[in-house]
Structures are given as C-alpha cells and as structure tokens.
Write a protein that holds these residues in place. Structure first.
Motif, mmCIF file in Angstrom:
data_model
loop_
_atom_site.group_PDB
_atom_site.id
_atom_site.type_symbol
_atom_site.label_atom_id
_atom_site.label_comp_id
_atom_site.label_asym_id
_atom_site.label_seq_id
_atom_site.Cartn_x
_atom_site.Cartn_y
_atom_site.Cartn_z
ATOM 1 N N ASN A 601 48.115 42.607 5.750
ATOM 2 C CA ASN A 601 47.267 41.630 6.421
ATOM 3 C C ASN A 601 45.876 42.231 6.595
ATOM 4 O OD1 ASN A 601 46.887 42.651 9.418
ATOM 5 N ND2 ASN A 601 49.028 43.054 8.869
ATOM 6 N N THR A 602 44.929 41.417 6.997
ATOM 7 C CA THR A 602 43.536 41.867 7.078
ATOM 8 C C THR A 602 43.149 42.393 8.451
ATOM 9 O OG1 THR A 602 42.809 39.638 7.633
ATOM 10 C CG2 THR A 602 42.860 40.210 5.295
ATOM 11 N N VAL A 603 44.099 42.422 9.397
ATOM 12 C CA VAL A 603 43.752 42.743 10.780
ATOM 13 C C VAL A 603 44.203 44.143 11.186
ATOM 14 C CG1 VAL A 603 44.126 42.069 13.184
ATOM 15 C CG2 VAL A 603 43.720 40.326 11.450
ATOM 16 N N PHE A 604 45.434 44.503 10.845
ATOM 17 C CA PHE A 604 45.928 45.804 11.288
ATOM 18 C C PHE A 604 46.749 46.461 10.180
ATOM 19 C CE2 PHE A 604 49.421 42.951 12.334
ATOM 20 C CZ PHE A 604 50.542 43.685 11.981
ATOM 21 N N LEU A 619 43.989 48.857 14.258
ATOM 22 C CA LEU A 619 43.120 47.782 13.798
ATOM 23 C C LEU A 619 42.276 48.258 12.633
ATOM 24 C CD1 LEU A 619 41.822 46.181 17.130
ATOM 25 C CD2 LEU A 619 43.478 45.230 15.534
ATOM 26 N N LYS A 620 42.059 47.368 11.671
ATOM 27 C CA LYS A 620 41.220 47.705 10.534
ATOM 28 C C LYS A 620 39.750 47.607 10.920
ATOM 29 C CE LYS A 620 44.662 46.426 7.097
ATOM 30 N NZ LYS A 620 45.008 45.608 5.895
ATOM 31 N N ALA A 621 38.902 48.147 10.092
ATOM 32 C CA ALA A 621 37.473 48.199 10.386
ATOM 33 C C ALA A 621 36.910 46.794 10.599
ATOM 34 C CB ALA A 621 36.738 48.890 9.235
ATOM 35 N N ASN A 622 35.977 46.684 11.550
ATOM 36 C CA ASN A 622 35.262 45.437 11.847
ATOM 37 C C ASN A 622 36.159 44.361 12.451
ATOM 38 O OD1 ASN A 622 32.843 46.520 10.722
ATOM 39 N ND2 ASN A 622 33.582 45.975 8.667
ATOM 40 N N SER A 624 37.785 42.840 15.824
ATOM 41 C CA SER A 624 37.574 42.873 17.275
ATOM 42 C C SER A 624 38.666 42.125 18.023
ATOM 43 C CB SER A 624 36.208 42.275 17.626
ATOM 44 O OG SER A 624 36.129 40.932 17.155
ATOM 45 N N VAL A 625 39.761 41.780 17.353
ATOM 46 C CA VAL A 625 40.830 41.033 18.014
ATOM 47 C C VAL A 625 41.581 41.942 18.980
ATOM 48 C CG1 VAL A 625 41.087 39.524 16.019
ATOM 49 C CG2 VAL A 625 42.544 41.532 16.226
ATOM 50 N N THR A 667 45.437 37.665 21.316
ATOM 51 C CA THR A 667 45.173 36.883 22.525
ATOM 52 C C THR A 667 44.658 35.485 22.209
ATOM 53 O OG1 THR A 667 42.996 37.949 22.634
ATOM 54 C CG2 THR A 667 44.758 38.874 24.008
ATOM 55 N N ASP A 668 44.279 35.222 20.955
ATOM 56 C CA ASP A 668 43.920 33.868 20.519
ATOM 57 C C ASP A 668 45.115 33.150 19.910
ATOM 58 O OD1 ASP A 668 41.241 34.011 21.284
ATOM 59 O OD2 ASP A 668 40.676 35.032 19.427
ATOM 60 N N ASN A 669 46.293 33.796 20.069
ATOM 61 C CA ASN A 669 47.561 33.206 19.628
ATOM 62 C C ASN A 669 47.657 33.016 18.112
ATOM 63 O OD1 ASN A 669 48.566 32.899 22.361
ATOM 64 N ND2 ASN A 669 47.068 31.239 22.539
ATOM 65 N N LYS A 670 46.950 33.845 17.362
ATOM 66 C CA LYS A 670 47.122 33.885 15.918
ATOM 67 C C LYS A 670 48.148 34.964 15.576
ATOM 68 C CE LYS A 670 42.549 32.119 14.738
ATOM 69 N NZ LYS A 670 41.289 32.346 13.986
#
Length: 679
Positions: A601-604, A619-622, A624-625, A667-670
């Motif tokens: 995935n693109t987030v972590f 978390l991956k670079a850039n 902020s989730v 926290t945005d429920n994604k």
C-alpha cells in the motif's frame, strides 16, 4: 317498455353487486366486458398477488373456468375508465387455500397509468378466482376478459418445486442474504420491533432466531437493502419507507435501530461505497425530490452524515429532479469504480451517472442515449446479457414498452452511445409489465435471464434475444441459494420456489473484503471458460424492493473446467485463480492470491517481513495520516488478532506460521492492507 328495461337492468346490477362479495359467492364469467358498480364486498382479497402491499378493505370476486387452453388477458385499461385506479388479483386453488397466479397494479397506459392489466396462460377446466380490491378506489369501473390462442412455449430450461414455511410470517419478507458471516444465504423477515432470521444450515434446513429491536423504526414498505456497513462480519439492513429510512445495525448481541429522521419518500435503497473510501454508505431514491444518501464515517461509531443530491452543500450529483424509483450501482465503463443507473417513474427519462472519482458523478444519460421518453419504469434489468464484457441495460417498463440497450464499450473502449436492439429481441413482443425486474442466470447455462411480470422468466437465447417461459404463480422475490446446491431459488412471502438442478454446472463466489468493504460490494468478478467471458458486479439492492444474495453465481453450462476467475476489488487489488473446478463455492479473501511484495500500500510498510515475534509499522515518506487500529486475518478470512494501540509493535508470537493480511484504519476511517509472513 322503457320501464321494464330499467327494472331488468337494475335487477341484473343488483345481482352482480350482491353475489360477488366473497370468494365463495364469486360470479362465474367468460370472455366479455363487465361492469362493477362499486368495490364493496365484505371479503378482502388474500393473499395479495399484485404489488404495492396491503391496504384493501373490500373486494369483488369472480370465477373463470376456461373450456380450453388460452392466453387470457384481464384489463381495466379501457378508455371508459380513463383517470381511474384499480388493482386485481388472480388465484388458483380453492377459497380455503388460494394460491397467487397473476394480478396487476398500475400496469395500464391509459389516462394516469394507474389502471391494471395482466396476461397469462390458462388450462382447460381449471378455475381461476379473480378479485378486484379497493386499495386505491372503491368506485365503479368496467373490466374486460379476452382469450387468444396459447403461445407455444419453449421447454422450460429449469423447473421448480415449492415449499411453504409457516414461520416466515414477518410483516415484510423481502430479503435473502447471509446474515451471520458464514457466506450461506439466510431468510430475513422484518416486523415492528423484531428481526426474524431463518439461518440456513446443512441440507437447506433453517433455524429461526428472533432479535428484538427497541425504539421506533420505519418499516420497509418500499424497499430493503443489506450489507455489512459496520464491518463486523454480519449484515446490517436499510429499511426504506415513505417517510424516511431506518438502519438496523448489528452488535455483539443483536441489532440496534438507527433512524436519522430526515424526510425521504424512499423508493429503492442501497448500500454502496459512494466515495470509494472502503466504507459502505446508505443511499435512497427520493420519489418527489433529489436523491439522498448518508456517508458512513466508519470507525467504531459509523456516524451517518446526511446529504441530498444537488441540495446539501458539497453533495454529490446523483439525481436530477424527482421520480427516482430504483438505483442500480454497477461499473458501466469498466474503469474499476461504480457508476449509477436510475430508473424513473411518472414520465422523466432514466438517468446514468458516471463516477469520476472523489465526490464527482457526471450525468451521461444523453451521451449513452438511454434518456428516452416516454418511459415509465420502477426498475431495470442490468447485466452483461451478451457476455461481451460490459453491462447492458433493459429498461423494463412498469407501463408501456420495454427497451433493450447494448453497451458498446467492448468495441469503442469508452462509454459511448448504447445501441437500441429492442426490435426482434423478444422484449418488443413482451407485453407483460411489472414494477420489479431482476437479472440472474436461473438455468445456469452461462447467460443471464430476467424475471419480471406475467408469471414468466425471459430466458436468454445466447444471441441477444429472449424467450418467455411461463410458470404458474411465479413472481419477483428475493433470490438466493437456499439449499446450497448451486442453483438460485426464489422467495415469495412464506413460499420458497426451489430450482430443480439440471445438468448445467455452476460456480459460486463469496467475498471477504479487507481493504475494500467487507462484502466486496462494487467488486467486478470475471469467469473464463469454453463458454467465453462472464462478468458479475456485487450489488446491494436489485430491482425495486427486494434484497437478494450478495454471493456471485455463475452458470457454467456443460463446461468441465473454468480456466480463470478474476476478482477486481474496489480497492484496486486483483485476485486471480487459475484452473478452477466447477460445482463448488470459491471463497476469496481480498489479496489472498497476491504475493507479499505485490500487496504493497502507499501509506505504511511493515518490518521485519517475515516476522517471528513482532511486526513494526512505519509510515512511508510524505504521509501525514494517523493510524488508529488494526486487524490481522489469515488467508481464509478469519480474524486472528485485533490491535487497538499502534504505538507499540504488534505481537504476532502466538500466530501459527504462514501468510497473513494486516488491515489498518486511520482516523479518517480509510482502510489499508499489507501482507506479511509469520515464521
């Protein structure tokens, strides 16, 4: 002489009015025209055969016993009745045990379109009971019974047995769906303050469980939809009424009623992931205003936020005006997301909205050429009827004539004008109308059929034409596999119409979403065999009011091998299975066929991978989730670990060696998912 004539006429009318008040005193009639002075009989027609529920308080009764087989039409759709509103029911059996055979409400085209007409085949020597009721009007009208030569039918490609189950006795018996997360279809009944579930067990047996529901809920007088909107593995329900909707949400012990209180004249309701965030949202057609929906906030509370299309600031463009009667969410342009088709009633043309990402839906009705008038339809049958890899549309009329449109995406590679192929398709000569029309492969031959009005199934002839086959008393209801034999069954009230298996083979596919919604609603499934390519989209809510199975059914005909099964998830992940044997249920967990490195995935990211004792999340670079909770699933879809504190490494020491899927929500429920290996 005039005086004598008047006396005779009065005597005749009095006899008709007094002698037809009950089934037992029904007046025998033959082909001809008849006048009803008023609907004031003491007996109410029961059961209700025509659509639009109960509500009658009086009836007028007739019997009809043909001397030879005919195709018979009963109609009030006559110029003399213009502006009227009638409803009637046709039964076989006896007065003590009436069985619905036909009937109609609002099938006419004269005046306001509220008159009624039905055409059905009759057998010589069989007595048919005809009952007009006062659901809409107690005044007088004229009706006509005509006979014509029987249309020779093709041999039924599937036959049925029927079974009545006395415990299916809720106020609304509209739903067949898996309720408990075992991927086997159950029967769902809704009454005030009670949910009754017939849970399917081995051999098609049922266990009845009642779940008390506290508070006041709207009842599904117009439609019912199901889906796991709170992601706990059990189905939740949307109950659509004329005043608003209620959501019955599952919890650890039962169900809780949520009634937001916004006024909606609900027609079709659906669960759908409208903004593609992995959470199922609540949608409702609005009869007299723009459509409405509630966005699901996800998380532990699943907060519902109300929007009305083109009205609430920031709302999506999901309707234009009122008359919205049925929505069907499916992918028309093969881009991996869900578009919306809206069936319109009372005059406006149907509408097609293309999803363009985010909150953006674009009205492409004119581009597609499906915005034809005048068409009055309460629902439409949508499927890949010609097995060319895109979704076609049959605008099935509730009054008037049907229209069959072929999607040309397979040749144009873009969403462009559909081709009207109604002429010589069988839909041009199908005069039976209905408010509910649903598309399934009922005979498992690999081509999708349509069940609508007229006590018949329109069977797909594999060449963009359909042939009508009549069945005594058949009608649209909730559809699913209620004895787990791979053939689709139909529930009407407390009667189950079980398909008798033919020699055709089948495949059932059940889905468990991880990054996508847990039902996989919005997923595209592709099956390849010697028959060619078949596609299905998982949809919550087909036709007008019923809720049918969320499992995907494919008929395989006589093919002995399925070359490939592809599942394209709403998240964008793709699972592929090769050389699948027919006559089985294939359970697919999102990402199960993907390698560890291909499931990024693109987030972590996770490390170490493989892991022995703990898994760390980075978390991956850039990015902020803020990540808040996680679930770990094995490759059968079973939840094996839940983690609420992601500030610490995840302890996987007690997990057995193997491959797992880590699903994390922010926290945005994604939702995001990643595979890892436990050594």
């Amino acid at each position: 002489m005039k005086k004598i004539t008047l006396i005779l006429a009065f005597f005749f009318i009095a006899q008709v009015a007094n002698a037809q008040d009950t089934c037992a005193t029904a007046v025998p009639i033959t082909a001809g025209t008849y006048v009803i002075s008023a609907v004031n009989g003491t007996q109410v027609p029961s059961p209700i055969c025509a659509d639009n529920g109960t509500g009658a308080t009086a009836g007028e009764w007739y019997t009809y016993t043909p001397t030879q087989a005919h195709t018979t039409t009963i109609t009030t759709d006559l110029a003399i009745n213009s502006g009227g509103d009638t409803r009637f029911h046709v039964y076989t059996g006896t007065c003590a045990n009436l069985v619905c055979y036909s009937g109609d409400d609002d099938g006419g085209i004269i005046g306001n379109g509220f008159l009624s007409t039905a055409t059905f085949n009759v057998t010589a020597g069989t007595t048919y009971y005809i009952a007009f009721d006062n659901k809409w009007n107690s005044g007088g009208f004229t009706f006509q019974l005509t006979e014509s030569a029987v249309v020779v039918q093709p041999t039924p490609p599937i036959t049925y047995t029927t079974q009545s189950i006395a415990t299916i006795n809720s106020g609304y018996n509209l739903c067949v769906v898996d309720m408990n997360g075992d991927y086997v279809d159950d029967i769902v009944g809704v009454s005030a303050n009670n949910l009754r579930v017939h849970t399917q067990g081995a051999g098609g047996t049922f266990t009845v469980t009642d779940y008390p529901i506290s508070g006041t809920s709207f009842m599904p007088g117009w439609s019912l939809a199901a889906g796991d909107y709170n992601r706990d593995g059990k189905s939740d329900l949307i109950l659509g009424s004329g005043n608003g909707l209620s959501v019955w949400k599952s919890n650890e012990t039962g169900y809780t009623s949520i009634t937001p209180g916004d006024y909606i004249f609900c027609q079709r309701t659906n669960f759908a992931d409208l903004n593609n965030d992995g959470n199922l949202d609540v949608f409702s057609c609005h009869d007299i205003a723009p459509n409405c929906y509630y966005l699901n906030g996800g998380g532990l509370t699943n907060t519902l936020t109300f929007y009305q299309s083109n009205t609430t600031p920031g709302a999506m463009n999901l309707s234009s005006g009122g008359g919205n009667y049925a929505t069907l969410f499916t992918d028309f342009d093969n881009d991996g997301d869900t578009d919306v088709f809206i069936s319109k009633c009372s005059g406006p043309p149907c509408q097609l909205f293309r999803y363009d990402g985010g909150n953006n839906y674009t009205n492409v009705s004119t581009l597609a050429g499906i915005d034809i008038t005048p068409v009055q339809t309460w629902s439409s049958a949508i499927a890949d009827f010609d097995n060319d890899g895109d979704m076609d549309i049959i605008i099935t009329a509730s009054t008037g004539t049907h229209k069959y449109f072929r999607n040309n995406f397979e040749t144009t590679n873009t969403l462009s004008a559909f081709t009207n192929i109604t002429t010589n398709s069988g839909w041009d000569t199908n005069t039976s109308t209905n408010i509910d029309n649903i598309a399934y492969d009922f005979d498992n031959d690999g081509f999708i059929d349509v069940l609508g009005g007229g006590n018949k199934i329109m069977f797909n002839q594999h060449n963009s034409t359909f042939a009508a086959v009549s069945y005594s008393g058949i009608g649209v209801g909730a559809v699913g596999d209620l004895n787990n034999d791979g053939f689709l069954d139909i529930q009407n009230g407390n009667t189950i119409r079980y398909a008798i298996p033919n020699t055709n083979k089948w495949l059932k596919v059940t889905l468990q979403g991880i990054q996508s919604n847990s039902n996989g609603i919005g997923a595209r499934l592709e099956v390849y065999s010697a028959l060619g390519k078949q596609i299905r989209d998982i949809r919550s809510g087909e036709g007008f009011k019923y809720m049918s199975s969320l499992n995907a059914h494919f008929g395989i005909g006589q093919d002995t091998t399925i070359n490939q099964v592809i599942i394209r998830w709403p998240s964008g992940l793709v699972d592929t299975y090769n050389n699948v044997a027919p006559n089985q249920t294939l359970h697919v967990v999102e990402g199960a066929t993907l390698g560890v490195n291909s499931f990024n995935n693109t987030v972590f990211s996770v490390y170490p991978n493989p892991a022995k004792n703990v898994v760390n999340i980075q978390l991956k670079a850039n990015q902020s989730v803020t990540l808040k909770s996680a679930f770990v699933y094995d490759l059968t879809g079973k939840e094996v670990l839940k983690v609420d504190d992601l500030n610490q490494p995840i302890n996987v020491e007690n997990l057995a060696s193997g491959t797992y899927i880590l699903s994390i929500s922010d926290t945005d429920n994604k939702n995001y998912a990643q595979k890892f290996i436990k050594e």
